[in-house]
Design a protein around this motif. Structure first.
Motif, mmCIF file in Angstrom:
data_model
loop_
_atom_site.group_PDB
_atom_site.id
_atom_site.type_symbol
_atom_site.label_atom_id
_atom_site.label_comp_id
_atom_site.label_asym_id
_atom_site.label_seq_id
_atom_site.Cartn_x
_atom_site.Cartn_y
_atom_site.Cartn_z
ATOM 1 N N ILE A 1 -0.117 -11.642 -5.070
ATOM 2 C CA ILE A 1 1.284 -11.937 -4.366
ATOM 3 C C ILE A 1 0.934 -11.503 -3.144
ATOM 4 C CG2 ILE A 1 3.722 -11.435 -4.320
ATOM 5 C CD1 ILE A 1 3.490 -11.103 -7.488
ATOM 6 N N ASP A 2 0.478 -10.372 -2.580
ATOM 7 C CA ASP A 2 0.626 -9.709 -1.371
ATOM 8 C C ASP A 2 -0.861 -10.285 -0.701
ATOM 9 O OD1 ASP A 2 0.676 -8.425 0.921
ATOM 10 O OD2 ASP A 2 0.334 -6.410 0.026
ATOM 11 N N ALA A 3 -0.897 -11.772 -0.813
ATOM 12 C CA ALA A 3 -2.148 -12.207 -0.169
ATOM 13 C C ALA A 3 -2.300 -12.118 1.197
ATOM 14 C CB ALA A 3 -1.970 -13.924 -0.393
ATOM 15 N N ASP A 4 -1.695 -11.561 2.248
ATOM 16 C CA ASP A 4 -2.033 -11.293 3.452
ATOM 17 C C ASP A 4 -2.874 -9.866 3.711
ATOM 18 O OD1 ASP A 4 -1.437 -13.440 5.031
ATOM 19 O OD2 ASP A 4 0.504 -12.795 5.266
ATOM 20 N N SER A 5 -2.774 -9.100 2.510
ATOM 21 C CA SER A 5 -3.296 -7.693 2.812
ATOM 22 C C SER A 5 -4.434 -7.252 2.118
ATOM 23 C CB SER A 5 -2.101 -6.677 2.241
ATOM 24 O OG SER A 5 -1.009 -6.760 2.932
ATOM 25 N N PHE A 6 -5.428 -6.549 2.937
ATOM 26 C CA PHE A 6 -6.493 -5.925 2.360
ATOM 27 C C PHE A 6 -6.173 -4.651 1.730
ATOM 28 C CE2 PHE A 6 -9.208 -8.657 5.137
ATOM 29 C CZ PHE A 6 -10.226 -8.902 4.213
ATOM 30 N N TYR A 7 -6.718 -4.324 0.419
ATOM 31 C CA TYR A 7 -6.488 -3.214 -0.118
ATOM 32 C C TYR A 7 -7.829 -2.413 -0.026
ATOM 33 C CZ TYR A 7 -2.146 -4.789 -1.893
ATOM 34 O OH TYR A 7 -0.726 -4.965 -2.074
ATOM 35 N N ASP A 8 -7.954 -1.236 0.453
ATOM 36 C CA ASP A 8 -9.080 -0.480 0.928
ATOM 37 C C ASP A 8 -9.790 -0.262 -0.480
ATOM 38 O OD1 ASP A 8 -8.153 1.885 -0.253
ATOM 39 O OD2 ASP A 8 -7.663 2.622 1.562
ATOM 40 N N ALA A 9 -11.132 0.361 -0.199
ATOM 41 C CA ALA A 9 -12.168 0.573 -1.081
ATOM 42 C C ALA A 9 -11.573 1.726 -2.527
ATOM 43 C CB ALA A 9 -13.317 0.896 -0.665
ATOM 44 N N GLU A 10 -10.949 2.751 -1.666
ATOM 45 C CA GLU A 10 -10.482 3.653 -2.643
ATOM 46 C C GLU A 10 -9.312 3.224 -3.673
ATOM 47 O OE1 GLU A 10 -11.207 6.737 -3.399
ATOM 48 O OE2 GLU A 10 -12.810 6.647 -2.406
ATOM 49 N N TRP A 11 -8.417 2.282 -2.855
ATOM 50 C CA TRP A 11 -7.384 1.625 -3.881
ATOM 51 C C TRP A 11 -8.249 1.085 -5.106
ATOM 52 C CZ3 TRP A 11 -6.282 -3.204 -5.901
ATOM 53 C CH2 TRP A 11 -4.935 -3.156 -6.388
ATOM 54 N N ALA A 12 -9.409 0.099 -4.679
ATOM 55 C CA ALA A 12 -9.989 -0.603 -5.809
ATOM 56 C C ALA A 12 -10.534 0.488 -6.631
ATOM 57 C CB ALA A 12 -11.212 -1.402 -5.090
ATOM 58 N N ARG A 13 -11.209 1.495 -6.326
ATOM 59 C CA ARG A 13 -11.751 2.557 -7.146
ATOM 60 C C ARG A 13 -10.655 3.021 -8.024
ATOM 61 N NH1 ARG A 13 -11.992 7.539 -8.098
ATOM 62 N NH2 ARG A 13 -10.837 8.085 -6.286
ATOM 63 N N SER A 14 -9.529 3.201 -7.429
ATOM 64 C CA SER A 14 -8.491 3.970 -8.458
ATOM 65 C C SER A 14 -8.237 2.937 -9.332
ATOM 66 C CB SER A 14 -7.287 4.223 -7.478
ATOM 67 O OG SER A 14 -6.539 3.305 -7.146
ATOM 68 N N LYS A 15 -8.162 1.666 -9.299
ATOM 69 C CA LYS A 15 -7.849 0.574 -10.220
ATOM 70 C C LYS A 15 -8.836 0.496 -11.352
ATOM 71 C CE LYS A 15 -3.364 0.143 -8.919
ATOM 72 N NZ LYS A 15 -2.524 0.668 -9.490
ATOM 73 N N GLY A 16 -9.974 0.927 -10.988
ATOM 74 C CA GLY A 16 -11.179 0.704 -12.126
ATOM 75 C C GLY A 16 -12.196 -0.568 -11.575
ATOM 76 N N LEU A 17 -12.047 -1.073 -10.150
ATOM 77 C CA LEU A 17 -12.997 -2.354 -9.845
ATOM 78 C C LEU A 17 -14.333 -1.482 -9.618
ATOM 79 C CD1 LEU A 17 -13.645 -5.016 -9.183
ATOM 80 C CD2 LEU A 17 -12.577 -4.668 -6.946
ATOM 81 N N TYR A 18 -14.045 -0.420 -8.666
ATOM 82 C CA TYR A 18 -15.446 0.232 -8.280
ATOM 83 C C TYR A 18 -15.540 1.679 -9.060
ATOM 84 C CZ TYR A 18 -14.939 -2.799 -4.365
ATOM 85 O OH TYR A 18 -14.636 -3.722 -3.329
ATOM 86 N N MET A 19 -16.746 1.929 -9.660
ATOM 87 C CA MET A 19 -16.951 3.158 -10.022
ATOM 88 C C MET A 19 -17.039 4.232 -9.091
ATOM 89 S SD MET A 19 -16.837 2.021 -13.038
ATOM 90 C CE MET A 19 -15.920 0.405 -12.534
#
Length: 252
Positions: free
Chosen positions: A164-182
């Motif tokens: 939905i928030d298609a304009d924004s980059f979410y940083d690597a730490e956010w992605a890690r906290s959600k389980g995308l990056y280990m």
């Protein structure tokens, strides 16, 4: 080969197959690259010499810019749209069905279909520069084909937030906290060192056990051949909408 020519290549060393894709337009993914990627992953899955796969992209900056805008602009009928978006479906399904663990190496920003690739690997490591964005709504489409893979990793809440928030980059730490990056590393050098060490270590395990684990991890996705094909039809239809055509003209 010219230094800027797109490619998909594979290198096998000590049981580890490194599959690398590259496109000069920020590692975007036109149809021919998607087809080669799907086939290379499928073939690696049946090669007894290979125990573990590493998926990476070329150069040091963007991991993947997602769909090729050049090809999106040139889609003029629903069938061409379906075929193009099926390319992403085929890669995700090839990764899902491959009996080998796939380790993702994400060195930089990843957008749209690139987030789908990062989500479809079995274990993903990244650099601190590897922010993510699902930008599809920006151009009037939506992350329909990659959505199931992204939701499987980020959960419905995380996936819908970035879709939905298609304009924004979410940083690597956010992605890690959600389980995308280990794991997230300060530099690409540290990232590469850890990816290779981890892949080599996995090669010491029982391949049969890893294949059975992979099957177990992907339980519940058996309908994805049909689901992602249906999603490709939706994207193929939306890319022809007046809104999307006008938006893509601005990008052109």
């Amino acid at each position: 080969m010219n230094m800027t020519d797109p490619y998909v290549k594979q290198n096998i060393e000590n049981g580890v197959a490194t599959i690398e894709f590259f496109h000069p337009a920020h590692n975007s993914l036109p149809g021919d690259i998607l087809a080669k990627l799907a086939q290379t992953i499928t073939d690696a899955g049946t090669n007894d010499e290979i125990k573990v796969i590493v998926l990476k992209s070329g150069r040091d900056r963007t991991f993947c810019a997602g769909a090729s805008f050049k090809e999106l602009i040139n889609i003029n009928d629903a069938e061409a749209g379906r075929i193009f978006f099926s390319g992403f479906a085929n890669v995700i399904n090839a990764m899902r069905k491959c009996p080998k663990f796939i380790i993702g190496r994400v060195q930089g920003k990843t957008v749209g279909g690139g987030v789908g690739l990062a989500s479809a690997v079995d274990y993903c490591m990244a650099s601190k520069f590897a922010s993510i964005k699902l930008s599809e709504l920006n151009v009037g489409i939506g992350p329909f084909v990659v959505g199931p893979a992204v939701e499987r990793k980020l959960g419905l809440s995380g996936m819908s937030q970035i879709a939905i928030d298609a304009d924004s980059f979410y940083d690597a730490e956010w992605a890690r906290s959600k389980g995308l990056y280990m794991k997230v590393f300060e530099t690409n050098e540290e990232l590469d060192k850890e990816v290779i060490a981890f892949a080599n270590h996995l090669c010491t395990y029982n391949p049969e056990a890893m294949a059975e684990m992979k099957k177990a991890f992907w339980t519940g996705t058996e309908d994805w051949d049909n689901l992602l094909a249906e999603r490709a039809v939706i994207s193929g239809r939306l890319v022809l909408s007046e809104f999307t055509k006008e938006t893509l003209k601005r990008f052109a």
